[in-house]
Design an enzyme around this catalytic site. Structure first.
Site, short mmCIF file in Angstrom:
data_model
loop_
_atom_site.label_atom_id
_atom_site.label_comp_id
_atom_site.label_asym_id
_atom_site.label_seq_id
_atom_site.Cartn_x
_atom_site.Cartn_y
_atom_site.Cartn_z
N PRO A 25 -14.66 -10.74 -23.89
CA PRO A 25 -14.90 -10.47 -22.46
C PRO A 25 -16.06 -9.50 -22.29
O PRO A 25 -16.08 -8.43 -22.90
CB PRO A 25 -13.57 -9.86 -22.00
CG PRO A 25 -12.95 -9.30 -23.24
CD PRO A 25 -13.39 -10.16 -24.37
N TYR A 187 -9.74 2.58 -19.39
CA TYR A 187 -9.45 2.17 -18.02
C TYR A 187 -7.99 2.49 -17.66
O TYR A 187 -7.29 3.13 -18.43
CB TYR A 187 -9.83 0.71 -17.83
CG TYR A 187 -11.31 0.48 -17.99
CD1 TYR A 187 -12.23 1.06 -17.10
CD2 TYR A 187 -11.81 -0.27 -19.05
CE1 TYR A 187 -13.59 0.88 -17.26
CE2 TYR A 187 -13.19 -0.45 -19.22
CZ TYR A 187 -14.07 0.14 -18.31
OH TYR A 187 -15.43 -0.02 -18.48
#
Length: 376
Positions: A25, A187
């Site tokens: 990704p 994150y």
């Protein structure tokens, strides 16, 4: 060298891969800037990199508006975004490829200019990102110090878990083959996992079991939508991206991986510590452990590893049973036909980091396949 292990079949969940070279990704910031929906250009980009029986993990996509921290990142929380992703999925499927969507919330790795109403970014606790070179991008492209985020209420944590579940449902509506939960690179999920960013006193904070709860509840919610065998999780033990880092990662990540192992997931996806933070700069951290070597004993399903692999290193990792598949990122950007190039020993086109984020075709869809280079 034809890399016999890298180009051998592999079953991932219900899917049969024809090779073990996965597209990682990769945030590219080329979605529509107003709707955050994928565009035809994005469908072209992914189709270029699709191969029969090859797995693509599509770029991280926020599950809600508060989860955004960069311009031009595609979302998965609106009808327009679902429609845009459907065109991407259809393009990949038309080439015989498989595609999972990485679902994401950035937490404190954001700025108020991205937040609804100009509110502060949210996080497990009001702990800002600090340190040399730690700067936030604003919506108009400036680089500034990170703001101190607002700590989430318990009810809001539960709402974000529900947003991940809805994102999993939206990804299914868009036609994806599965989802990957983004629990890495500092994150929001990793902010909950790590002790220096999670100072909570409710059930989502405290000891390791409580700090792991947010990730596990999100994963179980996605499993409830897809079944375990079409859900993956990405982690970055020993990572240092976006202000992350645990003094002693082994107890935390051993607990997490053992708990995830009970859920029958399609795969676990590691970012190797040597490449932590590679999205921001060229890095090759020395004297760091290997996540795949350390944690392989605790994981029974498919293990994907990513981070600065060459074809030779990928072959060695798979042949040595440290990993089952290898995800390539930066060199997949500049080599849309990367599997064929590695299999046949064709030279690789170098990437241009200045075109990684934002823009249009340049550095995105204009890299040639090897067969086209001689006539270009």
């Amino acid at each position: 060298m034809n890399f016999p292990s890298l180009f051998s079949p592999l079953k991932v969940g219900p899917y049969q891969l024809q090779h073990r070279l996965v597209m990682a990704p990769l945030t590219r910031m080329r979605a529509d800037r107003s709707s955050f929906a994928p565009r035809p250009l994005n469908a072209q980009y992914y189709a270029q990199r699709a191969t029969p029986g090859g797995l693509i993990i599509a770029e991280a996509s926020p599950v809600m508006a508060t989860g955004r921290g960069n311009p031009g990142t595609p979302g998965i929380y609106s009808e327009e975004q679902i429609k845009g992703w459907r065109s991407v999925v259809d393009a990949v499927h038309a080439r015989g490829g498989l595609i999972f969507l990485q679902i994401w919330h950035v937490g404190r790795v954001s700025h108020s200019s991205f937040q609804p109403g100009g509110a502060l970014p949210v996080a497990p606790s009001a702990v800002p990102i600090v340190g040399n070179g730690m700067l936030a991008m604003t919506a108009d492209g400036k680089m500034v110090h990170y703001e101190t985020p607002r700590a989430l209420e318990t009810s809001e944590v539960e709402q974000i878990i529900e947003a991940f579940q809805q994102a999993a449902e939206n990804a299914m509506t868009a036609g994806f083959d599965g989802v990957e939960i983004y629990g890495a690179n500092g994150y929001l999920i990793e902010q909950f996992l790590q002790s220096h960013t999670n100072l909570r006193t409710d059930r989502y904070g405290g000891g390791i079991e409580h700090r792991a709860l947010f990730l596990l509840e999100i994963t179980k919610a996605a499993v409830g939508v897809w079944g375990g065998n079409r859900v993956g999780v990405r982690l970055s033990p020993y990572g240092v991206a976006n202000g992350s880092g645990e003094a002693d990662p082994m107890p935390l990540y051993t607990h997490i991986i053992k708990a995830l192992d009970q859920l029958g997931l399609a795969y676990l996806h590691f970012i190797e510590p040597r490449s932590s933070g590679a999205g921001r700069a060229e890095v090759n951290h020395q004297n760091v452990p290997s996540a795949m070597v350390l944690f392989r004993p605790f994981w029974r399903s498919v293990l994907i590893s990513a981070g600065g692999f060459s074809g030779e290193a990928a072959e060695a990792a798979i042949a040595g049973r440290h990993a089952d598949a290898i995800a390539f990122g930066r060199i997949f950007i500049s080599n849309p036909d990367l599997p064929r190039r590695l299999q046949h020993g064709f030279p690789l086109t170098p990437y241009n980091r200045s075109t990684f984020y934002g823009g249009e075709e340049a550095g995105y869809t204009d890299y040639p396949v090897y067969d086209g280079m001689a006539t270009a």
